[in-house]
Design a protein around this motif. Sequence first.
Motif, PDB file in Angstrom:
ATOM      1  N   PRO A   4      37.699  49.691  51.424  1.00  0.00           N
ATOM      2  CA  PRO A   4      37.634  50.145  52.817  1.00  0.00           C
ATOM      3  C   PRO A   4      39.023  50.363  53.431  1.00  0.00           C
ATOM      4  CG  PRO A   4      36.205  48.236  52.441  1.00  0.00           C
ATOM      5  CD  PRO A   4      37.061  48.375  51.229  1.00  0.00           C
ATOM      6  N   ASP A   5      39.119  51.337  54.321  1.00  0.00           N
ATOM      7  CA  ASP A   5      40.398  51.647  54.963  1.00  0.00           C
ATOM      8  C   ASP A   5      40.945  50.458  55.733  1.00  0.00           C
ATOM      9  OD1 ASP A   5      40.327  54.168  53.929  1.00  0.00           O
ATOM     10  OD2 ASP A   5      39.603  55.140  55.766  1.00  0.00           O
ATOM     11  N   ALA A   6      40.070  49.736  56.421  1.00  0.00           N
ATOM     12  CA  ALA A   6      40.516  48.585  57.204  1.00  0.00           C
ATOM     13  C   ALA A   6      41.166  47.537  56.311  1.00  0.00           C
ATOM     14  CB  ALA A   6      39.336  47.974  57.962  1.00  0.00           C
ATOM     15  N   PHE A   7      40.645  47.388  55.117  1.00  0.00           N
ATOM     16  CA  PHE A   7      41.224  46.446  54.161  1.00  0.00           C
ATOM     17  C   PHE A   7      42.563  46.962  53.643  1.00  0.00           C
ATOM     18  CE2 PHE A   7      41.772  45.058  49.751  1.00  0.00           C
ATOM     19  CZ  PHE A   7      41.735  43.678  49.903  1.00  0.00           C
ATOM     20  N   ASP A  36      37.431  44.945  43.123  1.00  0.00           N
ATOM     21  CA  ASP A  36      36.498  46.063  43.159  1.00  0.00           C
ATOM     22  C   ASP A  36      35.214  45.812  42.378  1.00  0.00           C
ATOM     23  OD1 ASP A  36      38.352  46.033  41.028  1.00  0.00           O
ATOM     24  OD2 ASP A  36      37.831  48.065  40.467  1.00  0.00           O
ATOM     25  N   LYS A  37      35.109  44.673  41.690  1.00  0.00           N
ATOM     26  CA  LYS A  37      33.873  44.347  40.982  1.00  0.00           C
ATOM     27  C   LYS A  37      32.772  43.899  41.941  1.00  0.00           C
ATOM     28  CE  LYS A  37      35.207  43.120  36.272  1.00  0.00           C
ATOM     29  NZ  LYS A  37      35.202  42.046  35.246  1.00  0.00           N
ATOM     30  N   ALA A  38      33.150  43.363  43.083  1.00  0.00           N
ATOM     31  CA  ALA A  38      32.181  42.802  44.024  1.00  0.00           C
ATOM     32  C   ALA A  38      31.550  43.897  44.873  1.00  0.00           C
ATOM     33  CB  ALA A  38      32.860  41.761  44.908  1.00  0.00           C
ATOM     34  N   ASP A  39      30.621  43.473  45.713  1.00  0.00           N
ATOM     35  CA  ASP A  39      29.952  44.378  46.643  1.00  0.00           C
ATOM     36  C   ASP A  39      30.971  45.061  47.547  1.00  0.00           C
ATOM     37  OD1 ASP A  39      28.588  44.588  49.603  1.00  0.00           O
ATOM     38  OD2 ASP A  39      27.138  45.029  48.005  1.00  0.00           O
ATOM     39  N   PRO A  45      35.537  43.154  50.464  1.00  0.00           N
ATOM     40  CA  PRO A  45      36.874  43.198  51.076  1.00  0.00           C
ATOM     41  C   PRO A  45      36.844  43.063  52.595  1.00  0.00           C
ATOM     42  CG  PRO A  45      36.614  44.930  49.437  1.00  0.00           C
ATOM     43  CD  PRO A  45      35.246  44.368  49.693  1.00  0.00           C
ATOM     44  N   ASN A  46      35.863  43.714  53.244  1.00  0.00           N
ATOM     45  CA  ASN A  46      35.771  43.624  54.706  1.00  0.00           C
ATOM     46  C   ASN A  46      35.495  42.197  55.177  1.00  0.00           C
ATOM     47  OD1 ASN A  46      36.308  46.276  55.422  1.00  0.00           O
ATOM     48  ND2 ASN A  46      34.181  46.915  55.187  1.00  0.00           N
ATOM     49  N   LYS A  84      33.540  38.520  40.372  1.00  0.00           N
ATOM     50  CA  LYS A  84      32.469  39.108  39.567  1.00  0.00           C
ATOM     51  C   LYS A  84      31.564  39.948  40.464  1.00  0.00           C
ATOM     52  CE  LYS A  84      32.443  35.094  36.465  1.00  0.00           C
ATOM     53  NZ  LYS A  84      31.611  34.006  35.873  1.00  0.00           N
ATOM     54  N   SER A  85      30.595  40.613  39.860  1.00  0.00           N
ATOM     55  CA  SER A  85      29.698  41.464  40.642  1.00  0.00           C
ATOM     56  C   SER A  85      28.859  40.654  41.625  1.00  0.00           C
ATOM     57  CB  SER A  85      28.783  42.263  39.709  1.00  0.00           C
ATOM     58  OG  SER A  85      27.999  41.393  38.907  1.00  0.00           O
ATOM     59  N   THR A  86      28.633  39.371  41.321  1.00  0.00           N
ATOM     60  CA  THR A  86      27.812  38.521  42.186  1.00  0.00           C
ATOM     61  C   THR A  86      28.639  37.678  43.158  1.00  0.00           C
ATOM     62  OG1 THR A  86      27.792  36.822  40.455  1.00  0.00           O
ATOM     63  CG2 THR A  86      25.954  38.381  40.489  1.00  0.00           C
ATOM     64  N   THR A  87      29.951  37.807  43.097  1.00  0.00           N
ATOM     65  CA  THR A  87      30.826  36.987  43.942  1.00  0.00           C
ATOM     66  C   THR A  87      30.711  37.398  45.411  1.00  0.00           C
ATOM     67  OG1 THR A  87      32.413  36.708  42.141  1.00  0.00           O
ATOM     68  CG2 THR A  87      33.201  36.243  44.347  1.00  0.00           C
ATOM     69  N   THR A  88      30.683  36.413  46.287  1.00  0.00           N
ATOM     70  CA  THR A  88      30.704  36.664  47.729  1.00  0.00           C
ATOM     71  C   THR A  88      32.006  36.141  48.307  1.00  0.00           C
ATOM     72  OG1 THR A  88      29.673  34.542  48.308  1.00  0.00           O
ATOM     73  CG2 THR A  88      28.198  36.400  47.825  1.00  0.00           C
ATOM     74  N   ALA A  89      32.384  36.684  49.450  1.00  0.00           N
ATOM     75  CA  ALA A  89      33.614  36.252  50.103  1.00  0.00           C
ATOM     76  C   ALA A  89      33.546  34.774  50.472  1.00  0.00           C
ATOM     77  CB  ALA A  89      33.873  37.103  51.341  1.00  0.00           C
ATOM     78  N   GLN A  90      32.353  34.305  50.853  1.00  0.00           N
ATOM     79  CA  GLN A  90      32.185  32.919  51.258  1.00  0.00           C
ATOM     80  C   GLN A  90      32.591  31.954  50.143  1.00  0.00           C
ATOM     81  OE1 GLN A  90      31.387  31.784  54.308  1.00  0.00           O
ATOM     82  NE2 GLN A  90      31.632  29.683  53.572  1.00  0.00           N
TER      83      GLN A  90
END
Length: 284
Positions: free
Chosen positions: A166-169, A119-122, A126-127, A61-67
Amino acid sequence: MQEFKGTENYIATEELQIAVNAAIALEKPLLIKGEPGTGKTLLAFEIAKALGKDIHTWHVKSTTTAQQGLYEYDAVARLRDSQFGDDKTKDISHYIIKGKMWQAFESEEKSVLLIDEIDKADIEFPNDLLLELDKMEFYCYELQKTIKAKNRPIVIITSNNEKELPDAFLRRCFFHFIRFPERQTMIDIVKVHFPTIEDDLMEEAMKVFYGIREIHGIKKKPSTSELIDWIRLLKLGKNTKEDLEKIDFVAAQPPYYGSLLKNEQDFEHILKAKRAGQNTFRRF
């Protein structure tokens, strides 16, 4: 390992089969893009079904973090328990909430991990997963130990292109774009859901469906899933080929058109095009 060739409920084109099996062979995440409704999310479930694997689904979601995909530490619950003298507060592991990636990492057998709509997240999301997806490990500071995948999961990542990744991703992924199905492929998909559909109804429904998609200026083109819904309603309503032949968008709306058109602007756009005599809808 068994190759993915689609399932009885999922028609996979040859190029999609190649992409899935290549990503599995390379042990890289498979990044899937395509129009909404083309079966990106469903693909992960069908891969798991075809290969006999468990699936872990992480809907972003838009509020989801990788953590959150790794784990979360519930410090509030630990503080509350400590106020009541609960002995379990001595073991911090009781307050570690395992995320979907951790669950996939600790699976005793190779599983499927779906990261849906990344792509919904910040933009940094992905990084923040580069190391975890590349090395298949992460460090848990509260437990002071590294969590490593027992079996590298098959990672499927979907995107609707709402943000550039991101390209790195991207370098760490195997990419595939699901092209919108051609007419014959779409017929095969429909027949999976409606094996006894009449040929003449199918033919006329396809004319209406692809006719709408080909009209220039449509904001939200109907998708595969919306076609399936529409045909289901046509069958339930006992509509015939003749009913669809009467559609002209001026004198009559398509039956159950709310399954195909999702906003009034698109309907008005088609109506104006018809009134202006534009030959954008072939059958008109």
